[in-house]
Design an enzyme around this catalytic site. Structure first.
Site: not given
Ligand SMILES: [Zn+2]
Ligand SMILES: [Zn+2]
Length: 304
Positions: A62, A64, A66-67, A142
């Protein structure tokens, strides 16, 4: 050999306490798959001596940061180092917009083919299949569209007992049929059963990567029989309200999913910055599902 998973990052949201945002390398025979690519993934691959040039497929759960915030850097490195092999990228359509803006503004024309496969985020689908492996998405819940990935080894053909085949003088040209379950009739009309000529192949293995999600009891039915399950466990259960608000899972809930699905082993990760020490998360999960480990960076887990 089955799967080999190397954890490259297991922090949620931000890098902290020497933990990095999410990324994992999954090797299946000669196939190298990168799953998520948080900031710092390249440095982690160098640190853990990952042969990252062999990566042919990248899966992003996804959008976000941090990914995926390490992805543009990695694509750039491949370009600068003269990569020529095709690279397949599986993600939501909008990620390609981000990559294209970067390429346009930096006036870069990649030296390799970046083949983009948009992921549907409303229903599970098969996104990859070859002779040995099939990869499906799982729809998670999410704050923004998010998918997990299930990597399933296909059933292998039966294993030939070569000494028996030679003993009966069976021609080589019959081997493929026998591997697929056929018996053999001798010139004298006697029949040799497949059971006598073959043995059971190894049981196929599977790995499921469940990225950011609120606790989904119904997820377990999609994970039945999985050998290794990675599931996010951002919080301890005393933070379950916070987990719900932020669409994340607690360690206890991740373990409940593993228990309900009947998986063999659970890895928990995506740890909140509020936890410097991770043992309480591990203890909480093990109280529900004993065969749990922390997804520690540099850790290598084999599924054989
Ligand atoms: Zn996330
Ligand atoms: Zn995350």
């Amino acid at each position: 050999m089955g799967f080999e998973l190397t954890v490259l990052g297991s922090s949620s949201a931000t890098p902290i306490y020497n933990r990095h945002p999410t990324s994992q390398l999954l090797v299946f025979r000669d196939r190298h798959f990168l799953i998520d690519c948080g900031e710092g993934t390249q440095m982690q691959m160098l640190k853990y001596k990952v042969r990252y040039h062999r990566i042919t497929h990248i899966f992003i759960s996804h959008l976000h940061g941090d990914h995926y915030l390490g992805l543009v850097g990695l694509l750039s490195t491949f370009h600068l180092q003269g990569r020529s092999a095709d690279l397949h990228l599986y993600a939501q359509q909008e990620l390609m917009d981000i990559i294209e803006i970067h390429l346009r503004l930096s006036q870069t024309i990649l030296r390799y083919n970046l083949i983009f496969h948009p992921i549907r985020h409303y229903s599970p689908e098969v996104i990859f299949e070859d002779d040995d492996l099939i990869i499906r998405t799982i729809i998670l819940n999410h704050r923004i569209p998010c998918t997990g990935f299930i990597f399933s080894e296909k059933q292998r053909p039966r294993k030939l007992k070569v000494d028996k085949l030679q003993e009966y003088g069976i021609p080589f040209t019959h081997y493929t049929r026998i591997k697929n379950g056929a018996g053999f009739t001798n010139a004298d009309g006697s029949f040799i059963s497949n059971e006598e000529l073959t043995e059971n192949p190894a049981v196929p293995k599977s790995y499921a990567f469940c990225s950011d999600t609120v606790y989904m009891p119904e997820l377990a039915s999609q994970l039945t029989g999985i050998d290794l399950l990675y599931h996010e466990a951002t919080f301890l259960h005393d933070m379950k309200e916070r987990a719900l608000q932020t669409y994340h899972t607690t360690a206890k809930q991740a373990a409940q999913t593993a228990l309900d699905a009947g998986v063999n082993k659970l890895l928990i990760g995506h740890f909140s910055a509020r936890y410097k020490q991770l043992e309480p998360l591990l203890e909480e999960a093990r109280a529900v599902f004993p065969n749990t480990d922390l997804a520690l960076e540099g850790m290598c887990t084999r599924i054989e």
